[in-house]
Scaffold this motif. Structure first.
Motif, PDB file in Angstrom:
ATOM      1  N   PHE A 227       6.659   4.995   0.761  1.00 49.66           N
ATOM      2  CA  PHE A 227       6.726   3.958   1.798  1.00 49.66           C
ATOM      3  C   PHE A 227       7.364   4.504   3.070  1.00 49.66           C
ATOM      4  CE2 PHE A 227       6.990   1.449  -2.245  1.00 49.66           C
ATOM      5  CZ  PHE A 227       5.687   0.985  -2.194  1.00 49.66           C
ATOM      6  N   LEU A 228       7.123   3.812   4.188  1.00 47.95           N
ATOM      7  CA  LEU A 228       7.646   4.241   5.475  1.00 47.95           C
ATOM      8  C   LEU A 228       9.175   4.144   5.493  1.00 47.95           C
ATOM      9  CD1 LEU A 228       5.016   2.440   7.737  1.00 47.95           C
ATOM     10  CD2 LEU A 228       5.053   4.864   7.128  1.00 47.95           C
ATOM     11  N   VAL A 229       9.784   4.963   6.342  1.00 54.77           N
ATOM     12  CA  VAL A 229      11.239   5.084   6.361  1.00 54.77           C
ATOM     13  C   VAL A 229      11.817   4.370   7.581  1.00 54.77           C
ATOM     14  CG1 VAL A 229      13.139   6.736   6.578  1.00 54.77           C
ATOM     15  CG2 VAL A 229      11.184   7.270   5.103  1.00 54.77           C
TER      16      VAL A 229
ATOM     17  N   PRO B 268      -3.712 -11.365 -12.027  1.00 53.88           N
ATOM     18  CA  PRO B 268      -2.287 -11.003 -11.907  1.00 53.88           C
ATOM     19  C   PRO B 268      -1.903 -10.712 -10.458  1.00 53.88           C
ATOM     20  CG  PRO B 268      -3.373  -9.730 -13.647  1.00 53.88           C
ATOM     21  CD  PRO B 268      -4.451 -10.417 -12.872  1.00 53.88           C
ATOM     22  N   SER B 269      -0.656 -10.990 -10.127  1.00 53.05           N
ATOM     23  CA  SER B 269      -0.145 -10.691  -8.794  1.00 53.05           C
ATOM     24  C   SER B 269       0.443  -9.287  -8.717  1.00 53.05           C
ATOM     25  CB  SER B 269       0.927 -11.715  -8.399  1.00 53.05           C
ATOM     26  OG  SER B 269       1.999 -11.707  -9.330  1.00 53.05           O
ATOM     27  N   THR B 270       0.569  -8.621  -9.857  1.00 63.90           N
ATOM     28  CA  THR B 270       1.098  -7.258  -9.874  1.00 63.90           C
ATOM     29  C   THR B 270       0.065  -6.284  -9.315  1.00 63.90           C
ATOM     30  OG1 THR B 270       0.372  -7.153 -12.175  1.00 63.90           O
ATOM     31  CG2 THR B 270       2.696  -7.578 -11.793  1.00 63.90           C
ATOM     32  N   PRO B 271       0.493  -5.129  -8.809  1.00 60.87           N
ATOM     33  CA  PRO B 271      -0.454  -4.160  -8.243  1.00 60.87           C
ATOM     34  C   PRO B 271      -1.545  -3.790  -9.242  1.00 60.87           C
ATOM     35  CG  PRO B 271       1.797  -3.539  -7.698  1.00 60.87           C
ATOM     36  CD  PRO B 271       1.890  -4.673  -8.665  1.00 60.87           C
ATOM     37  N   PRO B 272      -2.797  -3.667  -8.782  1.00 59.58           N
ATOM     38  CA  PRO B 272      -3.914  -3.360  -9.688  1.00 59.58           C
ATOM     39  C   PRO B 272      -3.692  -2.121 -10.546  1.00 59.58           C
ATOM     40  CG  PRO B 272      -4.735  -4.022  -7.545  1.00 59.58           C
ATOM     41  CD  PRO B 272      -3.257  -3.915  -7.402  1.00 59.58           C
ATOM     42  N   LYS B 273      -3.092  -1.087  -9.973  1.00 59.04           N
ATOM     43  CA  LYS B 273      -2.859   0.125 -10.756  1.00 59.04           C
ATOM     44  C   LYS B 273      -1.979  -0.175 -11.961  1.00 59.04           C
ATOM     45  CE  LYS B 273      -1.068   4.851 -10.424  1.00 59.04           C
ATOM     46  NZ  LYS B 273      -0.454   5.862  -9.542  1.00 59.04           N
TER      47      LYS B 273
ATOM     48  N   VAL C 293       0.852  -1.193   0.000  1.00 62.17           N
ATOM     49  CA  VAL C 293       0.000   0.000   0.000  1.00 62.17           C
ATOM     50  C   VAL C 293       0.883   1.237   0.000  1.00 62.17           C
ATOM     51  CG1 VAL C 293      -1.765   1.297   1.264  1.00 62.17           C
ATOM     52  CG2 VAL C 293      -1.815  -1.197   1.264  1.00 62.17           C
ATOM     53  N   VAL C 294       0.586   2.171  -0.906  1.00 60.85           N
ATOM     54  CA  VAL C 294       1.320   3.430  -0.954  1.00 60.85           C
ATOM     55  C   VAL C 294       0.768   4.376   0.110  1.00 60.85           C
ATOM     56  CG1 VAL C 294       1.888   5.434  -2.380  1.00 60.85           C
ATOM     57  CG2 VAL C 294       1.849   3.155  -3.396  1.00 60.85           C
ATOM     58  N   SER C 295       1.647   5.112   0.769  1.00 62.34           N
ATOM     59  CA  SER C 295       1.285   6.059   1.823  1.00 62.34           C
ATOM     60  C   SER C 295       0.422   5.418   2.905  1.00 62.34           C
ATOM     61  CB  SER C 295       0.554   7.280   1.233  1.00 62.34           C
ATOM     62  OG  SER C 295       1.359   7.929   0.286  1.00 62.34           O
ATOM     63  N   PRO C 296       0.862   4.279   3.472  1.00 64.14           N
ATOM     64  CA  PRO C 296       0.061   3.632   4.520  1.00 64.14           C
ATOM     65  C   PRO C 296       0.032   4.478   5.786  1.00 64.14           C
ATOM     66  CG  PRO C 296       2.234   2.666   4.442  1.00 64.14           C
ATOM     67  CD  PRO C 296       2.163   3.624   3.288  1.00 64.14           C
TER      68      PRO C 296
END
Length: 448
Positions: free
Chosen positions: A371-373, A204-209, A70-73
């Motif tokens: 993503f988190l740092v 597909p296993s790739t991200p939906p976007k 997930v982007v920007s969780p």
């Protein structure tokens, strides 16, 4: 230029119509692609937050820097999403008494509009039962069950429950375990067990976007036509639906580029890259630029603003109503320079000017990929889970930097990476001053 009524559309009109069709259809295709990916399991999977149709996926913990799904969780809440199929019968959402704890259960249509929002702001924290009904359902509900009418047979509950730091995790897990969705026919049945899901190896296993972005014109517009059959457009979309029909796109019918006029087929093929380009360009215009922050207070419902809807979904699927949550994001300091771990920054809130939220607020750190740092103290946000210390005058300073500040400032430290980064301010149940713009987030300034 506009073609006379009844005449074939001019080439430039045809090209523009095809691009508009792509922008219009992008949210629906992305939603259905995300649904397929998120429900392609036999049983709920808390690690990857997936579950079969008409079942909750319940996250067991907040994400860490090693999780990239997930982007920007956020690290403020536990996620509890559920994908609903309302075509056979309504689905009943049960919420237990949360004992005052903040939670939010926005329900989105297949077109990514928020239909309704169950939660502390709207329905309080007492127990409740809510039947989400499809567009064609007309029946009676049991006493005490409130109806939420969905205009589409696909609906998405994107639940969140407040988490007050690691020590609070077990309490939230216990509460979340009592959240339930089930078909209306199973309402009140204590022996009900949800059916096992089915895994389709072709998903597909790739991200939906990424899946949607890689679709060619035939696949994209066929997916759009298929999804429209069960998820009818709004009445206000009638002019766009007519435009789709002129392009050979009809609900429930596969689009065959070889069976339509060559100039129309070519326009649809060219619309894919051009539509993506226009959507991506529009992302930069979502919200207003306020002190370096992008602040959007008009998301969650879009009417016929198809470009805003598509740009919002491109950036992050499932935007909330502004009354529920507002997420200003910042990539630059007060002088317009890209935020970088080579510098030290301060976010200064004057006395009485910390983010005005009825629930809570936080500031979260992300790397350029969203993503988190990783950092030495495993702190990814400052706010309600890491309470900052106020200065003697009541003001609050957050220290955004790579290395730890002095010991007396460490409670207010938001660790940064060595390279570029961005930060997101989350306000849950923001006060009206945020929505109307009378309160604004302060600029991020370099430390003196």
């Amino acid at each position: 230029m506009t073609s006379p009524v009844g005449a074939a559309p001019a080439q430039e009109d045809l090209a523009d119509d095809a691009v508009q069709a792509y922008i219009y259809g992008y949210p629906l295709v992305l939603m259905k692609t995300t649904e397929r990916s998120s429900t392609n399991v036999t049983a709920p999977d808390s690690a990857n937050i997936r579950a079969p149709i008409n079942q909750f996926a319940k996250a067991a913990d907040v994400p860490g820097p090693d999780q990239k799904s997930v982007v920007s969780p956020n690290v403020d809440t536990l996620y509890t999403p559920a994908w609903l199929d309302l075509s056979a019968e309504p689905v009943v959402l049960h919420i237990p008494d949360t004992d005052g704890r903040y939670y939010l259960m926005p329900i989105l249509s297949a077109w990514t509009n928020v239909i309704d929002s169950v939660g502390k702001r709207t329905t309080g924290t007492q127990a409740g039962d809510y039947a989400i009904t499809g567009p064609d359902w007309d029946g009676r509900l049991p006493a005490g069950v409130k109806e939420i009418k969905s205009p589409t047979n696909t609906a998405w509950i994107l639940g969140r429950t407040q988490l007050n730091g690691p020590s609070d995790l077990s309490a939230v897990q216990s509460l979340v375990s009592k959240y339930d969705v089930r078909p209306l026919s199973a309402y009140g049945d204590k022996s009900y067990k949800p059916p096992q899901g089915r895994v389709d190896p072709n998903v597909p296993s790739t991200p939906p976007k990424n899946v949607v972005q890689q679709m060619d014109a035939q696949d994209f517009f066929s997916a759009l036509a298929a999804a429209m059959a069960a998820n009818p457009p709004a009445r206000a979309d009638a002019p766009m639906v007519a435009k789709l029909a002129r392009l050979g796109i009809h609900p429930g019918q596969k689009v065959d580029l070889d069976a339509i006029p060559p100039d129309t087929a070519k326009a649809l093929e060219r619309a894919v890259p051009e539509g993506q380009r226009q959507i991506q360009a529009a992302v930069a215009n979502v919200g207003k630029d306020i002190n370096g922050w992008r602040v959007a207070t008009d998301l969650g419902t879009y009417g016929t603003n198809y470009t805003l809807r598509a740009a919002t979904d491109w950036q992050g699927l499932g935007a909330n109503l502004p009354q529920d949550a507002i997420y200003p994001i910042n990539f630059v300091d007060g002088t317009g320079q890209q935020l970088s771990g080579a510098n030290q920054y301060v976010i200064h809130f004057p006395p009485g000017k910390t983010p005005p939220a009825n629930a809570f607020w936080s500031v979260t750190m992300y790397n350029p990929d969203g993503f988190l740092v990783p950092n030495s103290i495993n702190r990814y946000a400052v706010g309600h889970t890491a309470e900052p210390t106020a200065n003697a005058d009541g003001s609050v300073d957050l220290y955004v930097q790579r290395d730890a500040p002095a010991a007396d400032k460490k409670a207010n430290w938001l660790p940064a990476p060595s390279g570029q980064f961005n930060v997101m301010l989350r306000l849950y149940w923001p006060q009206q001053s945020v929505i109307d713009g009378t309160w604004t987030p302060p600029a991020i300034t370099k430390a003196q």
